[in-house]
Design a protein around this motif. Structure first.
Motif, mmCIF file in Angstrom:
data_model
loop_
_atom_site.group_PDB
_atom_site.id
_atom_site.type_symbol
_atom_site.label_atom_id
_atom_site.label_comp_id
_atom_site.label_asym_id
_atom_site.label_seq_id
_atom_site.Cartn_x
_atom_site.Cartn_y
_atom_site.Cartn_z
ATOM 1 N N UNK A 187 0.686 -1.219 0.031
ATOM 2 C CA UNK A 187 0.019 -0.081 -0.015
ATOM 3 C C UNK A 187 0.723 1.272 -0.051
ATOM 4 N N UNK A 188 1.904 1.186 0.758
ATOM 5 C CA UNK A 188 2.812 2.467 0.730
ATOM 6 C C UNK A 188 3.302 2.694 -0.633
ATOM 7 N N UNK A 189 3.793 1.413 -1.423
ATOM 8 C CA UNK A 189 4.402 1.673 -2.611
ATOM 9 C C UNK A 189 3.308 2.225 -3.666
ATOM 10 N N UNK A 190 2.102 1.716 -3.571
ATOM 11 C CA UNK A 190 1.074 2.415 -4.544
ATOM 12 C C UNK A 190 1.007 3.641 -4.048
ATOM 13 N N UNK A 191 1.018 4.226 -2.886
ATOM 14 C CA UNK A 191 0.887 5.700 -2.405
ATOM 15 C C UNK A 191 2.020 6.521 -3.133
ATOM 16 N N UNK A 192 3.317 5.807 -2.891
ATOM 17 C CA UNK A 192 4.391 6.415 -3.677
ATOM 18 C C UNK A 192 4.245 6.608 -4.903
ATOM 19 N N UNK A 193 3.798 5.744 -5.865
ATOM 20 C CA UNK A 193 3.398 5.530 -7.004
ATOM 21 C C UNK A 193 2.305 6.538 -7.471
ATOM 22 N N UNK A 194 1.326 6.821 -6.788
ATOM 23 C CA UNK A 194 0.176 7.827 -6.956
ATOM 24 C C UNK A 194 0.841 9.285 -6.556
ATOM 25 N N UNK A 195 1.933 9.430 -5.938
ATOM 26 C CA UNK A 195 2.526 10.719 -5.904
ATOM 27 C C UNK A 195 3.062 11.044 -7.316
#
Length: 269
Positions: A187-195
């Motif tokens: 989930x953290x990785x997805x948030x970083x990708x979202x940024x």
């Protein structure tokens, strides 16, 4: 998170962007440190999300608890959240966790998009290491072991990883908040990708892809889905059909599947 909570988080993220971008890892650490208090104290959560309480009263509770223990920036984030509407009391803690993750991503972003890309890849690599080893999964979820020991192991698994990835994997392992640590890291990785204004595409292939094949696949998927995607590639020799792609919760329908067959032909040259 949905309804009023989702709207409140989106508004808070936008309003707090300057604070999250400048606060760095210390802000993230401060916010993460509040989660145990929030998760273990039901009356506190209810007070902070009770619409009958004034914003001033909710903010006063937070300052009485955390003043002197947190930075002023962290208190600003918490008091902003306390002034918003939440559909469920646990959504408040979830919002704190997500904004802490945003602060970590913003720290990596100081090196530009390359910093975000590095952090995203480090998180996905850690996720793969855990998912591929039952022994590692048992070790980082062993409740008989001290949380700090589990966190130390997680840090070692990142190798020479950045300070940002070490903080996030330690948080996921020491305080997963009801999730599997690997799932939270994902989930953290997805948030970083979202940024980065990207989605993560989970790509499963029957055989390893060359750099050129990955480039062609990424370009083809960008055209198919209409936006840039970060590829998270897993090799499964038993896969029938050669390639499978999943983006978020979307199920690949027959039309997209046909396009993927076209991509496979293009990748083969």
């Amino acid at each position: 998170m949905a309804g009023a909570s989702s709207d409140s988080l989106a508004a808070a993220r936008q309003a707090l962007e300057p604070t999250l971008a400048s606060g760095g890892l210390q802000l993230a650490r401060d916010l993460f440190s509040t989660l145990d208090v929030l998760d273990e104290n039901g009356p506190l959560r209810r007070a902070l999300t009770d619409p009958s309480w004034t914003v001033e009263r909710r903010s006063g509770v937070l300052r009485s608890l955390f003043s002197g223990r947190l930075s002023e920036q962290a208190l600003q984030v918490l008091t902003d959240l306390a002034g918003r509407r939440w559909s469920g009391e646990r959504d408040f803690g979830d919002a704190v966790e997500q904004l802490a993750g945003t602060a970590v991503a913003a720290s990596a972003e100081r090196d530009g998009l390359s910093g975000l890309d590095r952090l995203s890849q480090e998180l996905l690599s850690f996720h793969h290491v855990v998912e591929e080893s039952h022994e590692v999964q048992r070790a980082i979820t062993d409740q008989q072991a001290p949380a700090q020991s589990r966190g130390n192991l997680a840090e070692r698994l990142t190798g020479n990883g950045s300070e940002e990835v070490r903080l996030l994997v330690r948080q996921a392992v020491e305080n997963p908040r009801g999730h599997k640590p690997a799932e939270l890291v994902r989930r953290f990785a997805a948030a970083v990708a979202g940024r980065q204004r990207q989605w993560i595409a989970d790509v499963t292939v029957a055989r390893p892809l060359s750099d050129e094949q990955q480039r062609r696949l990424a370009e083809g998927l960008r055209r198919t889905f209409g936006r840039d995607l970060k590829l998270d590639v897993t090799v499964d020799p038993a896969l029938v059909g050669g390639v499978r792609v999943k983006v978020g919760d979307d199920v690949v329908d027959s039309t997209v599947a046909t396009r993927l067959h076209d991509l496979q032909r293009k990748m083969a040259g």
